[in-house]
Structures are given as C-alpha cells and as structure tokens.
Scaffold this active site. Structure first.
Site, mmCIF file in Angstrom:
data_model
loop_
_atom_site.group_PDB
_atom_site.id
_atom_site.type_symbol
_atom_site.label_atom_id
_atom_site.label_comp_id
_atom_site.label_asym_id
_atom_site.label_seq_id
_atom_site.Cartn_x
_atom_site.Cartn_y
_atom_site.Cartn_z
ATOM 1 N N TYR A 152 0.867 -1.296 0.063
ATOM 2 C CA TYR A 152 0.038 -0.085 0.079
ATOM 3 C C TYR A 152 0.932 1.240 0.034
ATOM 4 O O TYR A 152 0.812 2.112 -0.922
ATOM 5 C CB TYR A 152 -0.991 0.045 1.215
ATOM 6 N N LYS A 156 1.295 4.165 -3.119
ATOM 7 C CA LYS A 156 1.429 5.637 -2.850
ATOM 8 C C LYS A 156 2.424 6.402 -3.145
ATOM 9 O O LYS A 156 2.411 7.678 -3.486
ATOM 10 C CB LYS A 156 0.665 5.772 -1.407
ATOM 11 N N THR A 187 -13.241 6.826 8.023
ATOM 12 C CA THR A 187 -14.192 6.498 6.955
ATOM 13 C C THR A 187 -14.608 5.124 6.951
ATOM 14 O O THR A 187 -14.508 4.336 7.793
ATOM 15 C CB THR A 187 -13.086 6.517 5.664
#
Length: 246
Positions: A152, A156, A187
């Site tokens: 991840y 990014k 979120t």
C-alpha cells in the site's frame, strides 16, 4: 460561499463515501459540476442527490478502476474536465511472505495505474485548453514505513513521485498537479477494521483521527484558484509526526 469553481467540471474518483464524498460535496458547493465516480450505483445516486439537494450539479459514472480498459472507458464517458481528483484507493495489510500476486496487483492497479491512465487520458486536454488541476490522494504510509502495509505504501509513494513528474510535465501548459498526504481518517473503510485508525492516530502529534472533511479541505484548497501558485507539492494533512524522544 463564493462560487470560485463556477463553470468547471470535476471528476472525483471514489466519491461515494469517505474523503471522496466530502471532496465532491465541497467542490459542488464552490460551483463545480461534479462527476461522482464509484462502483455502487445506489451510493452514487445518494451522493448525487445530496449535491443536488444543496443546489449543486452532479452526475454518477460507475467504473472498476482495477480494469485498465474500464478506466479508459470512464475517461471517455466523463469527457473533458477541469479538475481531476484521484481519490479512490485500496489498502490491505499483510507481510511480504503472505502477499500473493492478486493482493499486489490490486494495489498497484487501483492506487497507481488508474490515476496514471486518467492523467494520460484527461490532462492533455486540460493542457490544450490552457489550464486545469489534478489532486492525488496519498498517505503518510508513503513516507513512513507501515508495518504490514508495504505494498500500500509503495503504491502511494509512486503516486507522490508521479505528482512531481506531472507537475513538471504539464506545468508550463497551466495545469497544476499536487497531492495530499492524508493521515489516519475515519471513513467507512477504516471503520470496517475497528481500532485501525485510532491506533495510527497515536503516532501523530495531534493524537486523534481526522474527519473526512478535514482531509477534503486540503484537497479542495489545492483545486481552487487560491492555490494558483502551488504545483508539485505534497501537502501533509497527516496530524503531524511525533518527534524522536530520548
């Protein structure tokens, strides 16, 4: 609120929830016509309705960002835009030994390849028209190693480098490209793993989780005329990094 984005068209990927939804609402409030992207037509319709209820303009376009041809279809269906917000992303955790090809490909395809394709398809048109804005969503994990979050973070980190490359490539044509490096944010994605965001928040100087609007504020600012001389920047909206203590 001053309609500083009146007459512009903005595509926000992953705009049916979380940070993307908050960005879509803010851009619409500033007068932009927002193309809401997502995979769920039901959630997309809710976001569009919310924007329209507030007096804004919006429409929904579905696409699977893991599929390169569907990303190109999204760009073609949306048409010319003035603002591109590459927000959609996936984040999963695992050790290197436990990471299989599907896990790796999903992160690279959605987090890195999809923004690359959208920029390739949409930004030359901005440049030809003499201006435009791209804002990419990044993460603190792009700069600080996250345990079991290597793929991840690497995806990014690639986005952050491309942000600087695109700023150079398109800047002379009037297109600004920046990124927001977000910290732990509450979120639906983080809520699916209880305690995840809160655990990351302990290593920030503010010691708390951000709300989606707090990250969206930075994105919206970069997309606005108020940020007209900011290009190639990685804006940190990550709560601050704790100092090394003896």
């Amino acid at each position: 609120m001053t309609k500083t984005l009146e007459g512009s068209i903005a595509l926000v990927t992953g705009a049916t929830a979380g940070i993307g939804r908050a960005v879509a609402l803010q851009l619409a409030a500033l007068g932009a016509e927002v193309v809401v992207h997502g995979r769920s037509a039901e959630r997309g319709a809710k976001t569009v309705q919310e924007i329209q209820n507030a007096g804004g303009k919006a429409r929904f376009v579905a696409a699977d960002l893991a599929e390169a041809d569907d990303v190109r279809r999204l760009a073609a269906e949306v048409g010319p835009v003035d603002i591109l917000i590459n927000n959609a992303g996936v984040y999963k955790f695992g050790t290197t030994a436990d990471t299989d090809d599907a896990f790796f490909d999903e992160h690279i395809n959605i987090n890195l390849r999809a923004p690359y394709i959208l920029v390739a398809q949409l930004v030359p048109g901005m440049a030809a028209r003499g201006g435009g804005v791209v804002v990419n969503l990044s993460t603190i994990a792009a700069a600080v190693p996250a345990r079991m979050g290597g793929v991840y973070g690497a995806s990014k980190a690639g986005v952050e480098l491309l942000t600087r490359v695109w700023a150079d490539e398109f800047g002379r044509s009037g297109v600004r490209v920046n990124a927001v490096q977000a910290g732990p944010t509450e979120t639906p994605g983080t809520a699916a793993t209880p305690g995840l965001a809160e655990s990351f928040a302990t290593v920030t100087t503010l010691g708390r989780v951000a709300g989606p609007d707090e990250i969206a504020n930075a994105v919206t600012f970069l997309a606005s005329p108020q940020a007209s001389y900011i290009n190639g920047a990685i804006v940190q909206a990550n709560g601050g990094q704790l100092a090394i203590a003896p």
